[in-house]
Design a protein around this motif. Structure first.
Motif, PDB file in Angstrom:
ATOM      1  N   ILE A 178      26.632  20.456  50.203  1.00 13.52           N
ATOM      2  CA  ILE A 178      26.046  21.263  49.123  1.00 13.52           C
ATOM      3  C   ILE A 178      25.220  22.403  49.721  1.00 13.52           C
ATOM      4  CG2 ILE A 178      24.288  21.219  47.299  1.00 13.52           C
ATOM      5  CD1 ILE A 178      25.296  18.395  46.613  1.00 13.52           C
ATOM      6  N   VAL A 179      24.379  22.083  50.716  1.00 13.23           N
ATOM      7  CA  VAL A 179      23.534  23.109  51.350  1.00 13.23           C
ATOM      8  C   VAL A 179      24.404  24.151  52.051  1.00 13.23           C
ATOM      9  CG1 VAL A 179      21.796  23.548  53.122  1.00 13.23           C
ATOM     10  CG2 VAL A 179      21.567  21.571  51.608  1.00 13.23           C
ATOM     11  N   ALA A 180      25.360  23.693  52.870  1.00 11.84           N
ATOM     12  CA  ALA A 180      26.226  24.625  53.603  1.00 11.84           C
ATOM     13  C   ALA A 180      27.024  25.500  52.642  1.00 11.84           C
ATOM     14  CB  ALA A 180      27.159  23.845  54.519  1.00 11.84           C
ATOM     15  N   GLY A 181      27.552  24.901  51.568  1.00  7.45           N
ATOM     16  CA  GLY A 181      28.346  25.657  50.598  1.00  7.45           C
ATOM     17  C   GLY A 181      27.522  26.675  49.839  1.00  7.45           C
ATOM     18  N   ALA A 182      26.298  26.304  49.449  1.00  9.25           N
ATOM     19  CA  ALA A 182      25.438  27.229  48.701  1.00  9.25           C
ATOM     20  C   ALA A 182      25.047  28.428  49.558  1.00  9.25           C
ATOM     21  CB  ALA A 182      24.188  26.501  48.216  1.00  9.25           C
ATOM     22  N   LEU A 183      24.609  28.170  50.803  1.00  5.32           N
ATOM     23  CA  LEU A 183      24.189  29.270  51.676  1.00  5.32           C
ATOM     24  C   LEU A 183      25.388  30.139  52.070  1.00  5.32           C
ATOM     25  CD1 LEU A 183      21.595  27.447  53.979  1.00  5.32           C
ATOM     26  CD2 LEU A 183      21.194  28.749  51.878  1.00  5.32           C
ATOM     27  N   GLN A 184      26.559  29.521  52.194  1.00  6.18           N
ATOM     28  CA  GLN A 184      27.765  30.283  52.528  1.00  6.18           C
ATOM     29  C   GLN A 184      28.211  31.160  51.352  1.00  6.18           C
ATOM     30  OE1 GLN A 184      31.613  28.133  52.957  1.00  6.18           O
ATOM     31  NE2 GLN A 184      31.672  28.962  55.040  1.00  6.18           N
ATOM     32  N   ASP A 185      28.234  30.599  50.138  1.00  3.81           N
ATOM     33  CA  ASP A 185      28.662  31.372  48.961  1.00  3.81           C
ATOM     34  C   ASP A 185      27.736  32.544  48.678  1.00  3.81           C
ATOM     35  OD1 ASP A 185      30.806  29.727  48.638  1.00  3.81           O
ATOM     36  OD2 ASP A 185      30.255  28.992  46.638  1.00  3.81           O
ATOM     37  N   HIS A 186      26.449  32.363  48.923  1.00  4.42           N
ATOM     38  CA  HIS A 186      25.481  33.436  48.702  1.00  4.42           C
ATOM     39  C   HIS A 186      25.397  34.407  49.883  1.00  4.42           C
ATOM     40  CE1 HIS A 186      23.509  32.396  44.858  1.00  4.42           C
ATOM     41  NE2 HIS A 186      23.737  31.133  45.184  1.00  4.42           N
ATOM     42  N   LYS A 187      26.225  34.160  50.901  1.00  3.24           N
ATOM     43  CA  LYS A 187      26.207  34.989  52.123  1.00  3.24           C
ATOM     44  C   LYS A 187      24.813  35.028  52.750  1.00  3.24           C
ATOM     45  CE  LYS A 187      30.082  37.884  50.666  1.00  3.24           C
ATOM     46  NZ  LYS A 187      31.048  37.171  51.510  1.00  3.24           N
ATOM     47  N   ARG A 188      24.107  33.910  52.607  1.00  2.00           N
ATOM     48  CA  ARG A 188      22.765  33.821  53.170  1.00  2.00           C
ATOM     49  C   ARG A 188      22.777  33.278  54.591  1.00  2.00           C
ATOM     50  NH1 ARG A 188      19.109  34.401  55.497  1.00  2.00           N
ATOM     51  NH2 ARG A 188      16.889  34.050  55.090  1.00  2.00           N
ATOM     52  N   ALA A 189      23.852  32.558  54.939  1.00  2.00           N
ATOM     53  CA  ALA A 189      23.930  31.958  56.275  1.00  2.00           C
ATOM     54  C   ALA A 189      25.360  32.010  56.784  1.00  2.00           C
ATOM     55  CB  ALA A 189      23.448  30.515  56.243  1.00  2.00           C
ATOM     56  N   LEU A 190      25.477  31.953  58.095  1.00  2.00           N
ATOM     57  CA  LEU A 190      26.776  31.837  58.749  1.00  2.00           C
ATOM     58  C   LEU A 190      26.967  30.364  59.093  1.00  2.00           C
ATOM     59  CD1 LEU A 190      28.971  33.915  59.874  1.00  2.00           C
ATOM     60  CD2 LEU A 190      27.999  33.376  62.091  1.00  2.00           C
ATOM     61  N   VAL A 191      28.068  29.781  58.647  1.00  2.00           N
ATOM     62  CA  VAL A 191      28.336  28.372  58.899  1.00  2.00           C
ATOM     63  C   VAL A 191      29.254  28.255  60.114  1.00  2.00           C
ATOM     64  CG1 VAL A 191      29.262  26.217  57.960  1.00  2.00           C
ATOM     65  CG2 VAL A 191      28.057  27.819  56.456  1.00  2.00           C
TER      66      VAL A 191
END
Length: 446
Positions: free
Chosen positions: A310-323
């Motif tokens: 959930i955390v990885a998907g949320a930050l990835q969808d918002h382009k807030r983090a690089l996974v």
């Protein structure tokens, strides 16, 4: 009567070996590809119920030993739930108590999250600083024997009970790792486990590292405290953060929502959708970003499940983090604890998780922006390269006898830590990526 679903009761998948010495960008959500619809109303299946009653009576009358009605009914309930999916189950009084305590971060056992696959017990993830992690168990390992007893065909609950025991007692597991290697045995000592879900340190001046081993009710709060300490240690200036979710098997939904919210300023974090009205929920971010836009790299692997996804998907969808890392586990279903009475409950799958852009996590997982498998670092001197060396030259000088190092130099050599690349190659690459993002002035996967 069924208790209404509450966010705090939405729990992650997995069996924690627990007590008594054993044992969660886009502004709006896109709908999933198909919307679940209730099945048509059906009459009570009287013929099937009659068959059930006949089987019940036959067991009572003819089984080789006397069986209590309560035991037969509990076994029937367990069978109904286990036949639905791997995560729905019946919780008796002991299991219900263990589940409640386990989500608070203190329990006993091996410190391992397990599931079932092809009749065997599969390691989802070992928990940091536990007997399982210290013994070298890895996500994806298959447990084929427990104290010489074959696991094949054994009920998961029964396998877990075998692995429980008093702290200080030992257990032998036979492990299969990969298809091309023979099984090997591991001996572990059971322990009372107190899980610190947040660990942190400074990698280099300005670059922070936070490791979340699982999501408990206080994980988000503890992470914010850790980041505050990291800021103080770096003169209030963090240039970037590596958020390590590798081998994090999940936990409470609110923990995942709180961690995601810490880095997002608006929009959806995650939503759930099922058949009943109470299973359709949305969680949105508040206006504050604890890092003020500094770039984030999230590390994941096949042991990252449920709340981690959930955390990885949320930050990835918002382009807030690089996974970065490898494909995650793919546990995207919601289990709701439905109390039967004060001491017993059902753990029932009631919904699926969706990322802000409407991606289902279930059986898919999160695909990293950059695939990065576990690597082994070797200094150039150890790589056996076929390069031309001084020793290959004709009439080269011999090395001569080296001078004896001073006592102080010997002491320094002993205390010298291995380079980060040798300690953790994936973390080394994540730090390099973080530096690059910082120099380019980017926030994440832009």
């Amino acid at each position: 009567m069924k208790t209404p679903i509450k966010p705090g009761l939405l729990l992650s998948f997995g069996i924690l070996l627990a007590l008594t010495g054993a044992r969660a960008g886009a502004e709006t959500a896109a709908p999933p590809a198909t919307t679940p619809t209730p099945p048509p109303a059906q009459d009570l299946p009287l013929d099937d119920l009659r068959t059930f009653a006949e089987v019940f009576g036959r067991i009572k009358a003819d089984y080789v030993e006397g069986v209590q009605d309560k035991a037969l009914i509990e076994n029937a309930i367990r069978g109904m739930l286990s036949g639905l999916d791997p995560h729905s189950s019946y919780l008796d009084s002991e299991e219900y108590r263990e589940l409640q305590v386990g989500t608070k971060g203190e329990f006993g056992g091996l410190g391992i999250e397990v599931g079932q696959e092809d009749g065997f017990v599969k390691v989802i993830a070992p928990i940091d600083d536990t007997p399982a992690q210290r013994a070298g168990l890895q996500a994806g390992d298959t447990i084929v024997r427990i104290d010489e007893k074959p696991v094949k065909g054994m009920n998961l609950d029964d396998a877990v009970k075998l692995m429980r025991g008093q702290p200080g007692t030992k257990i032998q597991l036979t492990i299969l790792r990969g298809t091309d290697k023979p099984p090997f045995e591991v001996t572990l000592e059971r322990a009372v486990i107190q899980v610190a879900s947040v660990k942190s340190r400074t990698l280099e001046p300005g670059y922070a590292y936070v490791r979340l081993s699982q999501f408990q009710s206080h994980t988000a709060e503890d992470m914010l405290k850790a980041i505050d300490e990291l800021k103080k240690a770096n003169d209030g200036n963090l240039k970037g953060l590596v958020l390590d979710l590798r081998n994090n098997p999940g936990g409470v939904l609110n923990g995942a929502v709180g961690v995601s919210d810490a880095f997002l300023t608006d929009g959806l974090i995650v939503y759930t959708q099922g058949r009943i009205k109470d299973s359709r929920m949305q969680f949105k971010a508040g206006p504050d970003d604890v890092l003020n836009g500094a770039p984030i790299v999230v590390l994941v692997n096949s042991g990252s499940a449920s709340a981690s996804e959930i955390v990885a998907g949320a930050l990835q969808d918002h382009k807030r983090a690089l996974v970065m890392g490898s494909q995650t586990f793919g546990k995207g279903s919601v289990q709701t604890i439905v109390p039967i009475d004060d001491s017993r409950a059902l753990k029932l799958t009631t919904a699926r998780y969706y990322t802000p852009l409407g991606r289902s996590i279930q059986a898919q997982g999160i695909t990293p922006d950059i695939m990065l498998e576990r690597g082994e670092f070797k200094p150039l001197a150890e790589q056996n390269l076929n390069a031309l060396k001084e020793a290959n030259l004709v009439r080269h000088l011999s090395e001569g006898a080296p001078p004896e190092p001073e006592a102080k130099d010997k002491e320094n050599e002993k205390d010298k830590k291995p380079p980060l690349a040798a300690e953790d190659f994936q973390l080394f690459e994540a730090l390099n990526m973080l530096k690059g993002l910082n120099r380019l002035g980017l926030r994440g996967n832009q």
